[in-house]
Design an enzyme around this catalytic site. Structure first.
Site, PDB file in Angstrom:
ATOM      1  N   ARG A  57       4.203  57.534  61.617  1.00 41.59           N
ATOM      2  CA  ARG A  57       4.399  58.791  62.345  1.00 41.59           C
ATOM      3  C   ARG A  57       4.305  60.013  61.418  1.00 41.59           C
ATOM      4  O   ARG A  57       3.612  60.987  61.757  1.00 41.59           O
ATOM      5  CB  ARG A  57       5.732  58.750  63.095  1.00 41.59           C
ATOM      6  CG  ARG A  57       5.725  57.776  64.277  1.00 41.59           C
ATOM      7  CD  ARG A  57       7.104  57.657  64.918  1.00 41.59           C
ATOM      8  NE  ARG A  57       8.073  57.079  64.001  1.00 41.59           N
ATOM      9  CZ  ARG A  57       9.371  56.951  64.278  1.00 41.59           C
ATOM     10  NH1 ARG A  57       9.848  57.378  65.444  1.00 41.59           N
ATOM     11  NH2 ARG A  57      10.190  56.402  63.410  1.00 41.59           N
ATOM     12  N   ASN A  72       6.933  56.026  68.650  1.00 37.77           N
ATOM     13  CA  ASN A  72       7.011  54.571  68.675  1.00 37.77           C
ATOM     14  C   ASN A  72       7.365  54.106  70.075  1.00 37.77           C
ATOM     15  O   ASN A  72       8.037  54.831  70.837  1.00 37.77           O
ATOM     16  CB  ASN A  72       8.081  54.056  67.714  1.00 37.77           C
ATOM     17  CG  ASN A  72       7.640  54.093  66.261  1.00 37.77           C
ATOM     18  OD1 ASN A  72       6.452  54.189  65.968  1.00 37.77           O
ATOM     19  ND2 ASN A  72       8.601  54.030  65.365  1.00 37.77           N
TER      20      ASN A  72
END
Length: 777
Positions: free
Chosen positions: A30, A48
């Site tokens: 990320r 996620n």
């Protein structure tokens, strides 16, 4: 990149959704996506979920194409993308790019990374006195640190780990939320102000005043035994260069001879005790930090009495967590910087699991204080919970060949690739147990769970089943298990089949051994393959004790083509613990009289009774096990008459086989015309007449490799099959394996070997799952 699909035709502007499945959580994905997205005026988000990571991007068509082109090179080094899905979405007109909260999902596409040793950047901070994490035992970032051992479920968020109860201080929270920071969304982030705490306790649980690390190193130097809470469980630690401390540890642990692993700061610190090949050095320094078995230097038993008595390999491991590094740092006088990490260090520490032999690995602080009182003098513990017990991975290396002995910390939970298929749960073998979940397009084989003979084993295996099904999101429709009805895993399988309304799938032990190798090689189920399954014991289709088998495998079908000529097991299972009984069995098979056998083995109590049992065929079931044949040879050669741990006789025999070998003599084995039986009695007769351990071991290894290759080649000629899988615990003998593979290749055959999983019972659950998936096809 093969995983990145072609971009569909885009309007201008456009919005894309990209789903990434695989090892994309807990690896810094990320933050990497956020940083990449700042290079263009793009809007959107990354998050996620239970299936992996999801990204939505909105902007000019040219910028989106440029972003996709740059994506593969921008992924963090630990990321592993198995599959990607790309689609066009309606534009939303949002501005800015953000990391947003995770979203639960069905699961199955995402996976956790393994626990990894500290990265160079964290080590530099750990040993920098001006850094706020100087000497902090729990330092980590998105590139390293605990993952699997602290995670309860996916998505991988702090709230789903054992760090959830540690509220972040202002500094850590700032790093966690700062996209440009190395610890942006590092879920186990911690510092001395807000992270877990280390304490040294006496056996009453009372903390020892003062610096815990300083006291621990002083106690180790004084010859004390310390239980240390590591990444996946507790270990017993003492100074490897103090024989009295090593002897005391062995006595307390009731481990008289089984080799002990040793932790050192670096490979150069082991130069006097181990011949560390380049491959071994690479694995020692690998972030997964396995225990690496390397050839021992001559004179090891004199230099290090009690570390690896009588065997040819020594196990070494480098520090796998900041806590372990800090022990060496303290012993070195707390040097600043990292230059000292590459210098030889005099401290070497015995490093073995903190439990009585056979008991499950201890992970809980209260249990450690209760159960380790008779083993350790002090306990170095912390308050970060271990969610998933995870023993040390073990890798054997000989030259350029490697074989996994145990797959656990640092290697788990990374799955092996598989074709999509129905969800299967396989519960493995009675010894060296693992479980495997076949879910989606992966074989998810668990960490080493240990032998299932202990009263707590049921709970350990059931807890592991619960954890792995939670991580994978699988609902098994089939539950595979060993065909032995008394195995604990078979009994649990029956209970779980009722719970999940799943079909039971019993799999013969040696079929599973070979199937595990085939699964690793993505072998087509419809294509037959030959296999040598060579181990100590597995229940055969006829109810007998198998272990030296030539099989033909085609998916779920397995045909026994041949076996080693059986030897008797005088007294049954006890013969596996007392190799002298197998020596008596070999002598009886060679036609020696009862009185002669009793006289030759008179130094062993019960020799006369065993000779009588053999003469009368009482309580002497037959076995085709090659492992028991190794025992017989070891005892005949005077190498090992009694075993205090599994495969002790075979390991010591292998140690005596180092050095020159005689040329194989085809007169020393007999093969049935149809290859249905390999008879090694001529070889046993020659060895029984020798009085030299090296000569016996060398003769055995040289001719056994040649005989097995001859057997396989004969079967290949009859079956028209050129590939042969090799599996079973005997395949951990790299001395034999090297010779056997060379001879098979010279005969025009292609050996198939275990790659990522052990060839021993640690791989059986994978083989069970592979067979179960092919039932009915």
């Amino acid at each position: 990149m093969a995983w990145l699909p072609a971009c569909p035709a885009l309007p201008d502007p456009a919005r894309l959704r990209l789903r990434l499945l695989g090892g994309v959580q807990g690896v810094g994905l990320r933050p990497a996506i956020w940083r990449l997205s700042q290079r263009w005026p793009l809007a959107g988000w990354v998050r996620n979920d239970g299936d992996g990571a999801c990204i939505e991007l909105e902007g000019a068509r040219a910028d989106l194409h440029a972003w996709l082109a740059a994506l593969p090179a921008a992924l963090p080094p630990l990321a592993q993308v198995d599959h990607a899905e790309l689609s066009v979405q309606p534009c939303q007109g949002e501005t800015g790019f953000a990391v947003i909260d995770s979203q639960p999902g069905a699961g199955g596409g995402a996976r956790l990374p393994p626990d990894l040793a500290p990265c160079p950047a964290c080590l530099a901070e750990l040993f920098d006195p001006s850094n706020r994490r100087w000497r902090h035992p729990f330092i980590n970032c998105t590139d390293c640190g605990p993952r699997f051992s602290v995670s309860r479920r996916l998505p991988y968020d702090r709230a789903h780990t054992s760090l959830a109860g540690f509220a972040l201080c202002a500094d850590c929270a700032g790093e966690y939320r700062q996209p440009a920071d190395r610890r942006f969304h590092a879920e186990p982030i911690a510092c001395p102000h807000c992270g877990p705490r280390l304490s040294l306790c006496d056996l009453n649980g009372s903390p020892v005043a003062g610096d815990a690390l300083s006291h621990t190193v002083a106690l180790l130097r004084a010859g004390q035994i310390i239980a240390i809470k590591g990444v996946g469980g507790f270990h017993l630690v003492c100074d490897a260069d103090q024989p009295q401390a090593v002897a005391m540890l062995r006595a307390r642990k009731r481990r008289p001879a089984k080799p002990l692993a040793v932790m050192a700061l670096n490979a150069d610190s082991l130069a006097d005790v181990a011949d560390i090949a380049p491959l071994a050095a690479r694995w020692l320094n690998d972030p997964s930090r396995p225990v690496v078995l390397s050839p021992a230097r001559a004179g090891l038993d004199a230099l290090w009495p009690g570390i690896a008595p009588g065997v040819s390999r020594v196990g070494a491991v480098l520090p796998m967590s900041p806590l372990h590094y800090l022990l060496f740092h303290e012993a070195a006088g707390r040097p600043s910087g990292v230059d000292w990490l590459t210098q030889p260090h005099p401290l070497r520490l015995v490093f073995t699991s903190a439990n009585l032999s056979g008991a499950p690995l201890i992970t809980d602080n209260a249990q450690a204080l209760r159960d380790l009182a008779g083993l350790a003098d002090f306990i170095l513990l912390h308050d970060r919970e271990i969610v998933a017990r995870c023993d040390d991975s073990v890798l054997a290396v000989r030259g350029a060949r490697q074989v996994w002995v145990r797959r656990a910390r640092g290697r788990t939970p990374t799955p092996l690739a598989a074709a999509p298929g129905e969800p299967v749960l396989a519960l493995g073998a009675q010894l060296k147990n693992t479980l495997t979940v076949a879910s989606g397009s992966g074989w998810h084989t668990s960490q080493h769970l240990g032998d299932l003979d202990h009263p707590d084993s049921w709970d350990v295996l059931e807890d592991a089943v619960r954890h792995w099904l939670t991580l994978t999101g699988a609902q098994p429709t089939r539950i595979a298990h060993d065909r032995h009805p008394d195995a604990l895993s078979s009994r649990l399988a029956a209970e779980l089949a009722l719970r999940f309304d799943a079909e039971l799938a019993p799999v013969q032990h040696h079929h599973a051994h070979l199937a595990a190798v085939l699964a690793e090689h993505h072998w087509p189920a419809e294509q037959p393959v030959l296999g040598l399954a060579l181990d100590g014991f597995g229940l055969g289709d006829d109810g007998g004790a198998w272990g030296g088998e030539l099989l033909r495998v085609r998916g779920a079908d397995c045909q026994r083509l041949g076996r080693l000529r059986p030897l008797a097991l005088p007294g049954g299972d006890i013969a596996a613990r007392q190799p002298w009984r197998m020596a008596a069995s070999a002598l009886a098979a060679l036609g020696h009289r009862e009185a002669d056998i009793a006289a030759r083995l008179a130094m062993h109590p019960g020799a006369a009774a065993v000779a009588a049992m053999l003469a009368r065929g009482v309580n002497c079931p037959p076995t085709s096990s090659l492992g028991r044949a190794f025992d017989a040879v070891a005892a005949l050669a005077g190498v090992c008459a009694e075993q205090s741990y599994e495969s002790e006789a075979a390991q010591k025999l292998e140690a005596h086989a180092q050095g020159p070998w005689p040329a194989p003599d085809p007169a020393l084995w007999r093969l049935a015309d149809d290859a249905s039986e390999l008879d090694l009695r001529p070889l046993l007769a020659r060895i029984s007449a020798l009085n030299d351990a090296h000569a016996s071991a060398a003769l055995w290894h040289a001719n056994l490799a040649a005989a097995l290759a001859h057997w396989a080649h004969a079967a290949s000629q009859r079956q028209g099959v050129r590939h042969i899988a090799l599996a079973g615990g005997v395949c951990l003998n790299l001395t034999l394996l090297d010779a056997l593979c060379a001879q098979l290749t010279a005969a025009g055959l292609t050996p198939l070997l275990a790659i990522e999983l052990p060839p021993n019972d640690g791989g059986v659950s994978l083989g069970q799952a592979w067979v179960a998936r092919h039932l009915g096809r």
